[in-house]
Design a protein around this motif. Structure first.
Motif, PDB file in Angstrom:
ATOM      1  N   ALA A 163       2.971  -3.477  -1.384  1.00 14.61           N
ATOM      2  CA  ALA A 163       2.979  -4.640  -0.490  1.00 14.61           C
ATOM      3  C   ALA A 163       2.605  -4.279   0.949  1.00 14.61           C
ATOM      4  CB  ALA A 163       4.338  -5.338  -0.541  1.00 14.61           C
ATOM      5  N   PRO A 164       3.166  -3.202   1.536  1.00 15.75           N
ATOM      6  CA  PRO A 164       2.777  -2.839   2.898  1.00 15.75           C
ATOM      7  C   PRO A 164       1.304  -2.433   3.018  1.00 15.75           C
ATOM      8  CG  PRO A 164       4.883  -1.860   2.360  1.00 15.75           C
ATOM      9  CD  PRO A 164       4.321  -2.408   1.087  1.00 15.75           C
ATOM     10  N   ILE A 165       0.791  -1.763   2.004  1.00 15.79           N
ATOM     11  CA  ILE A 165      -0.622  -1.377   2.043  1.00 15.79           C
ATOM     12  C   ILE A 165      -1.506  -2.617   2.032  1.00 15.79           C
ATOM     13  CG2 ILE A 165      -2.472  -0.331   0.659  1.00 15.79           C
ATOM     14  CD1 ILE A 165      -0.557   1.975   0.066  1.00 15.79           C
ATOM     15  N   PHE A 166      -1.168  -3.591   1.192  1.00 14.20           N
ATOM     16  CA  PHE A 166      -1.941  -4.832   1.163  1.00 14.20           C
ATOM     17  C   PHE A 166      -1.844  -5.559   2.502  1.00 14.20           C
ATOM     18  CE2 PHE A 166      -1.036  -5.135  -3.681  1.00 14.20           C
ATOM     19  CZ  PHE A 166      -1.999  -4.180  -3.937  1.00 14.20           C
ATOM     20  N   ALA A 167      -0.645  -5.581   3.088  1.00 13.70           N
ATOM     21  CA  ALA A 167      -0.470  -6.229   4.391  1.00 13.70           C
ATOM     22  C   ALA A 167      -1.303  -5.534   5.457  1.00 13.70           C
ATOM     23  CB  ALA A 167       1.003  -6.234   4.777  1.00 13.70           C
ATOM     24  N   ALA A 168      -1.412  -4.209   5.343  1.00 17.85           N
ATOM     25  CA  ALA A 168      -2.194  -3.445   6.321  1.00 17.85           C
ATOM     26  C   ALA A 168      -3.685  -3.752   6.231  1.00 17.85           C
ATOM     27  CB  ALA A 168      -1.950  -1.951   6.123  1.00 17.85           C
ATOM     28  N   THR A 169      -4.132  -4.264   5.073  1.00 15.26           N
ATOM     29  CA  THR A 169      -5.548  -4.616   4.925  1.00 15.26           C
ATOM     30  C   THR A 169      -5.850  -5.990   5.517  1.00 15.26           C
ATOM     31  OG1 THR A 169      -5.321  -5.713   2.769  1.00 15.26           O
ATOM     32  CG2 THR A 169      -5.635  -3.314   2.755  1.00 15.26           C
ATOM     33  N   GLY A 170      -4.804  -6.706   5.925  1.00 15.37           N
ATOM     34  CA  GLY A 170      -5.007  -8.033   6.491  1.00 15.37           C
ATOM     35  C   GLY A 170      -4.650  -9.168   5.559  1.00 15.37           C
ATOM     36  N   ALA A 171      -4.081  -8.836   4.383  1.00 21.75           N
ATOM     37  CA  ALA A 171      -3.685  -9.871   3.440  1.00 21.75           C
ATOM     38  C   ALA A 171      -2.355 -10.499   3.850  1.00 21.75           C
ATOM     39  CB  ALA A 171      -3.566  -9.276   2.038  1.00 21.75           C
ATOM     40  N   ASN A 172      -2.132 -11.730   3.390  1.00 24.57           N
ATOM     41  CA  ASN A 172      -0.857 -12.417   3.574  1.00 24.57           C
ATOM     42  C   ASN A 172      -0.006 -12.127   2.341  1.00 24.57           C
ATOM     43  OD1 ASN A 172      -1.929 -13.729   5.946  1.00 24.57           O
ATOM     44  ND2 ASN A 172      -3.014 -15.108   4.557  1.00 24.57           N
ATOM     45  N   VAL A 173       1.022 -11.320   2.491  1.00 27.66           N
ATOM     46  CA  VAL A 173       1.714 -10.750   1.334  1.00 27.66           C
ATOM     47  C   VAL A 173       3.121 -11.318   1.160  1.00 27.66           C
ATOM     48  CG1 VAL A 173       2.532  -8.618   0.255  1.00 27.66           C
ATOM     49  CG2 VAL A 173       0.405  -8.613   1.585  1.00 27.66           C
ATOM     50  N   THR A 174       3.409 -11.693  -0.079  1.00 34.10           N
ATOM     51  CA  THR A 174       4.766 -12.048  -0.483  1.00 34.10           C
ATOM     52  C   THR A 174       5.232 -11.029  -1.517  1.00 34.10           C
ATOM     53  OG1 THR A 174       4.447 -14.427  -0.138  1.00 34.10           O
ATOM     54  CG2 THR A 174       6.217 -13.768  -1.625  1.00 34.10           C
ATOM     55  N   SER A 175       6.352 -10.374  -1.262  1.00 33.53           N
ATOM     56  CA  SER A 175       6.931  -9.423  -2.204  1.00 33.53           C
ATOM     57  C   SER A 175       8.126 -10.078  -2.880  1.00 33.53           C
ATOM     58  CB  SER A 175       7.364  -8.141  -1.481  1.00 33.53           C
ATOM     59  OG  SER A 175       7.918  -7.207  -2.391  1.00 33.53           O
ATOM     60  N   PHE A 176       8.046 -10.202  -4.192  1.00 35.03           N
ATOM     61  CA  PHE A 176       9.073 -10.887  -4.980  1.00 35.03           C
ATOM     62  C   PHE A 176       9.678  -9.867  -5.938  1.00 35.03           C
ATOM     63  CE2 PHE A 176      10.888 -13.462  -8.262  1.00 35.03           C
ATOM     64  CZ  PHE A 176      11.149 -14.719  -7.731  1.00 35.03           C
ATOM     65  N   ASP A 177      10.979  -9.600  -5.798  1.00 30.63           N
ATOM     66  CA  ASP A 177      11.598  -8.544  -6.603  1.00 30.63           C
ATOM     67  C   ASP A 177      13.063  -8.874  -6.880  1.00 30.63           C
ATOM     68  OD1 ASP A 177      10.637  -5.408  -7.197  1.00 30.63           O
ATOM     69  OD2 ASP A 177      12.816  -5.651  -7.113  1.00 30.63           O
ATOM     70  N   ASN A 178      13.581  -8.333  -7.973  1.00 29.00           N
ATOM     71  CA  ASN A 178      14.970  -8.547  -8.370  1.00 29.00           C
ATOM     72  C   ASN A 178      15.951  -7.687  -7.588  1.00 29.00           C
ATOM     73  OD1 ASN A 178      17.129  -9.516 -10.009  1.00 29.00           O
ATOM     74  ND2 ASN A 178      16.957  -7.738 -11.344  1.00 29.00           N
ATOM     75  N   SER A 179      15.466  -6.603  -6.995  1.00 33.44           N
ATOM     76  CA  SER A 179      16.333  -5.656  -6.292  1.00 33.44           C
ATOM     77  C   SER A 179      16.266  -5.857  -4.782  1.00 33.44           C
ATOM     78  CB  SER A 179      15.923  -4.212  -6.625  1.00 33.44           C
ATOM     79  OG  SER A 179      16.471  -3.299  -5.700  1.00 33.44           O
TER      80      SER A 179
END
Length: 256
Positions: A73-89
């Motif tokens: 997720a952070p790598i994708f955000a660093a490319t300029g993407a709008n990132v949502t991280s969805f996780d159970n933990s």
């Protein structure tokens, strides 16, 4: 009756505390490289995902599904993407939050069950990234229906998953590099072995796992409406099984 969602949430929280490989955040150097356009991520343990499997990253709305840990997720955000991280933990999500704060990135984090994306709007993402994780849930059909719903038309989803054949083998012998068929498929840690066996083989704090047939994995995506447009296999580099067969598979699917 075991509450699988809660059990596996606790198990992955403990993995963060133990600094498991899949909970270790990306380094500042990796984020810096991603900002300059040099990056790669894995969907399965070893093989980098082909760059052609990704959309134009800048400005894309990306859902990292069951992908917490401060890695993709952070790598994708660093490319300029709008990132949502969805996780159970929640502790895995905190790893994403840690990198976002450290490197001045924007990542929306949501705690939840990957089979229930009801908090997300219809057709709100261009791309879904789902690394190997559906072995921790008992049913896949809700996942495919939900991901199809939240993906925009023309959007793609890439998924990593376990080769179901791996779950056939006797766990004790497999540790010795001997692969003897013992379990029928689909396999479940809750019904295929006793709780005593599970603890002896994997430890009391390991997440509960389930195999899923290829019909569930691939056929399930097709039934939900996806078109399969890409596929590769990967191997467990650290285990003897690599000499015989791939342990993981990955699909790339399109919502027409």
């Amino acid at each position: 009756m075991v509450n699988v969602l809660q059990f596996n949430k606790d198990a992955w929280n403990k993995k963060v505390d133990a600094k498991n490989r899949w909970t270790t955040p990306a380094s500042p150097e990796e984020i810096k490289s991603a900002k300059s356009g040099k990056w790669q991520v894995v969907l399965t343990p070893c093989k980098p995902v082909p760059k052609g499997w990704f959309p134009r990253m800048e400005g894309s709305d990306i859902l990292c599904l069951a992908s917490g840990g401060g890695q993709q997720a952070p790598i994708f955000a660093a490319t300029g993407a709008n990132v949502t991280s969805f996780d159970n933990s929640p502790k895995q999500l905190k790893q994403d939050q840690f990198v976002a704060k450290r490197d001045d990135l924007k990542i929306r984090t949501i705690e939840g069950d990957m089979a229930d994306l009801s908090v997300l709007a219809d057709e709100s993402f261009d791309f879904i990234f789902n690394p190997v994780s559906n072995c921790f849930i008992p049913e896949l059909k809700p996942v495919w229906n939900e991901t199809f719903r939240v993906l925009r038309k023309g959007g793609t989803m890439i998924v990593g998953f376990c080769n179901p054949v791996e779950f056939c083998f006797d766990g004790e012998l497999a540790k010795k590099g001997i692969y003897h068929i013992k379990h029928s498929l689909p396999y479940s840690d809750l019904t295929s072995i006793t709780e005593e066996e599970r603890i002896r083989l994997y430890g009391v704090d390991e997440p509960i796992e389930f195999s899923h047939t290829l019909e569930e994995q691939v056929g399930g995506q097709l039934e939900a409406g996806f078109h399969l447009i890409g596929f590769f296999e990967d191997y467990w580099a650290e285990e003897k099984i690599k000499d015989y067969m791939p342990s993981f598979m990955a699909t790339r699917s399109l919502k027409p």
